[in-house]
Write a protein that holds these residues in place. Sequence first.
Motif, mmCIF file in Angstrom:
data_model
loop_
_atom_site.group_PDB
_atom_site.id
_atom_site.type_symbol
_atom_site.label_atom_id
_atom_site.label_comp_id
_atom_site.label_asym_id
_atom_site.label_seq_id
_atom_site.Cartn_x
_atom_site.Cartn_y
_atom_site.Cartn_z
ATOM 1 N N ALA A 144 27.203 37.548 -10.759
ATOM 2 C CA ALA A 144 26.169 37.431 -9.728
ATOM 3 C C ALA A 144 26.766 36.931 -8.415
ATOM 4 C CB ALA A 144 25.047 36.503 -10.197
ATOM 5 N N GLU A 145 27.631 35.933 -8.493
ATOM 6 C CA GLU A 145 28.285 35.417 -7.285
ATOM 7 C C GLU A 145 29.130 36.504 -6.622
ATOM 8 O OE1 GLU A 145 30.433 32.155 -8.956
ATOM 9 O OE2 GLU A 145 28.710 30.789 -8.847
ATOM 10 N N SER A 146 29.875 37.243 -7.428
ATOM 11 C CA SER A 146 30.735 38.303 -6.894
ATOM 12 C C SER A 146 29.923 39.445 -6.307
ATOM 13 C CB SER A 146 31.664 38.828 -7.993
ATOM 14 O OG SER A 146 32.531 37.809 -8.414
ATOM 15 N N ILE A 147 28.829 39.794 -6.968
ATOM 16 C CA ILE A 147 27.952 40.850 -6.456
ATOM 17 C C ILE A 147 27.348 40.424 -5.124
ATOM 18 C CG2 ILE A 147 25.711 41.980 -6.849
ATOM 19 C CD1 ILE A 147 26.548 42.100 -9.861
ATOM 20 N N LEU A 148 26.900 39.191 -5.049
ATOM 21 C CA LEU A 148 26.319 38.686 -3.799
ATOM 22 C C LEU A 148 27.321 38.783 -2.649
ATOM 23 C CD1 LEU A 148 23.999 37.337 -2.262
ATOM 24 C CD2 LEU A 148 24.906 35.129 -3.039
ATOM 25 N N ILE A 149 28.541 38.363 -2.892
ATOM 26 C CA ILE A 149 29.574 38.420 -1.850
ATOM 27 C C ILE A 149 29.880 39.867 -1.481
ATOM 28 C CG2 ILE A 149 31.982 37.896 -1.302
ATOM 29 C CD1 ILE A 149 30.114 35.453 -1.304
ATOM 30 N N ARG A 150 29.992 40.743 -2.482
ATOM 31 C CA ARG A 150 30.313 42.150 -2.215
ATOM 32 C C ARG A 150 29.202 42.811 -1.388
ATOM 33 N NH1 ARG A 150 32.607 45.843 -0.078
ATOM 34 N NH2 ARG A 150 32.535 47.904 -0.977
ATOM 35 N N GLU A 151 27.960 42.565 -1.771
ATOM 36 C CA GLU A 151 26.842 43.156 -1.044
ATOM 37 C C GLU A 151 26.754 42.594 0.374
ATOM 38 O OE1 GLU A 151 26.195 45.852 -2.639
ATOM 39 O OE2 GLU A 151 24.140 45.582 -3.330
ATOM 40 N N ALA A 152 26.971 41.301 0.511
ATOM 41 C CA ALA A 152 26.959 40.687 1.848
ATOM 42 C C ALA A 152 28.072 41.281 2.706
ATOM 43 C CB ALA A 152 27.119 39.171 1.731
ATOM 44 N N TYR A 153 29.211 41.514 2.106
ATOM 45 C CA TYR A 153 30.333 42.093 2.844
ATOM 46 C C TYR A 153 29.995 43.504 3.325
ATOM 47 C CZ TYR A 153 35.150 43.105 4.124
ATOM 48 O OH TYR A 153 36.289 43.439 4.815
ATOM 49 N N LYS A 154 29.311 44.286 2.477
ATOM 50 C CA LYS A 154 28.907 45.636 2.881
ATOM 51 C C LYS A 154 27.971 45.574 4.089
ATOM 52 C CE LYS A 154 27.491 48.029 -0.846
ATOM 53 N NZ LYS A 154 27.219 48.431 -2.240
ATOM 54 N N VAL A 155 27.021 44.652 4.060
ATOM 55 C CA VAL A 155 26.077 44.495 5.180
ATOM 56 C C VAL A 155 26.833 44.060 6.436
ATOM 57 C CG1 VAL A 155 24.114 43.146 6.042
ATOM 58 C CG2 VAL A 155 24.091 44.041 3.693
ATOM 59 N N TRP A 156 27.740 43.120 6.272
ATOM 60 C CA TRP A 156 28.524 42.607 7.400
ATOM 61 C C TRP A 156 29.387 43.701 8.020
ATOM 62 C CZ3 TRP A 156 33.893 41.819 8.060
ATOM 63 C CH2 TRP A 156 34.238 41.070 9.201
ATOM 64 N N ILE A 157 30.057 44.480 7.187
ATOM 65 C CA ILE A 157 30.906 45.586 7.688
ATOM 66 C C ILE A 157 30.053 46.566 8.507
ATOM 67 C CG2 ILE A 157 32.096 47.704 6.914
ATOM 68 C CD1 ILE A 157 33.959 45.394 6.897
ATOM 69 N N ARG A 158 28.880 46.915 7.991
ATOM 70 C CA ARG A 158 27.999 47.839 8.718
ATOM 71 C C ARG A 158 27.616 47.275 10.086
ATOM 72 N NH1 ARG A 158 24.236 48.228 4.614
ATOM 73 N NH2 ARG A 158 25.476 49.210 3.026
ATOM 74 N N SER A 159 27.434 45.974 10.160
ATOM 75 C CA SER A 159 27.024 45.371 11.433
ATOM 76 C C SER A 159 28.170 45.326 12.442
ATOM 77 C CB SER A 159 26.492 43.952 11.207
ATOM 78 O OG SER A 159 27.537 43.060 10.899
ATOM 79 N N GLN A 160 29.390 45.456 11.969
ATOM 80 C CA GLN A 160 30.564 45.384 12.853
ATOM 81 C C GLN A 160 30.879 46.730 13.512
ATOM 82 O OE1 GLN A 160 32.124 42.294 13.424
ATOM 83 N NE2 GLN A 160 30.271 41.762 12.312
ATOM 84 N N TYR A 161 30.363 47.816 12.931
ATOM 85 C CA TYR A 161 30.730 49.146 13.435
ATOM 86 C C TYR A 161 29.541 50.009 13.717
ATOM 87 C CZ TYR A 161 35.181 47.555 11.689
ATOM 88 O OH TYR A 161 36.306 46.820 11.459
#
Length: 125
Positions: A108-125
């Motif tokens: 769950a912790e890893s999924i949360l970080i992975r999903e947050a990273y996907k959202v963050w990457i989208r916001s950067q580009y």
Amino acid sequence: MTDLTHKSWLSTTKSALEKTWYEPVFIAKLIAQLEKDLYPFEIRDVYTNTLSKEEIILKLTENIRSILITIEKSSPDAIPQVLYKIDLPQSIFEEIYKNADDINTSLAESILIREAYKVWIRSQY
């Protein structure tokens, strides 16, 4: 691979997110991403205006853990499919499976970080 590698991945990825992690818009997008990838399950009881930053992370992790337990009980073979959809690195899954005391919480912790990273990457580009 050791548990240290898993912790290092979490730490490195989370540090990249820290500036936007607690913004209400980011949390809303994160919840939408989680619900998309964990469909038909919903993320519940995460109120960004009343919860502290730590409580938000805890609630999200608890939601994901609960979903994983439900999936595991109903169809254990579906867990790898969920992780594939989320795009969690297989090496992280294998390490958690071999070394974690509480597999669902670590996932769950890893999924949360992975999903947050996907959202963050989208916001950067």
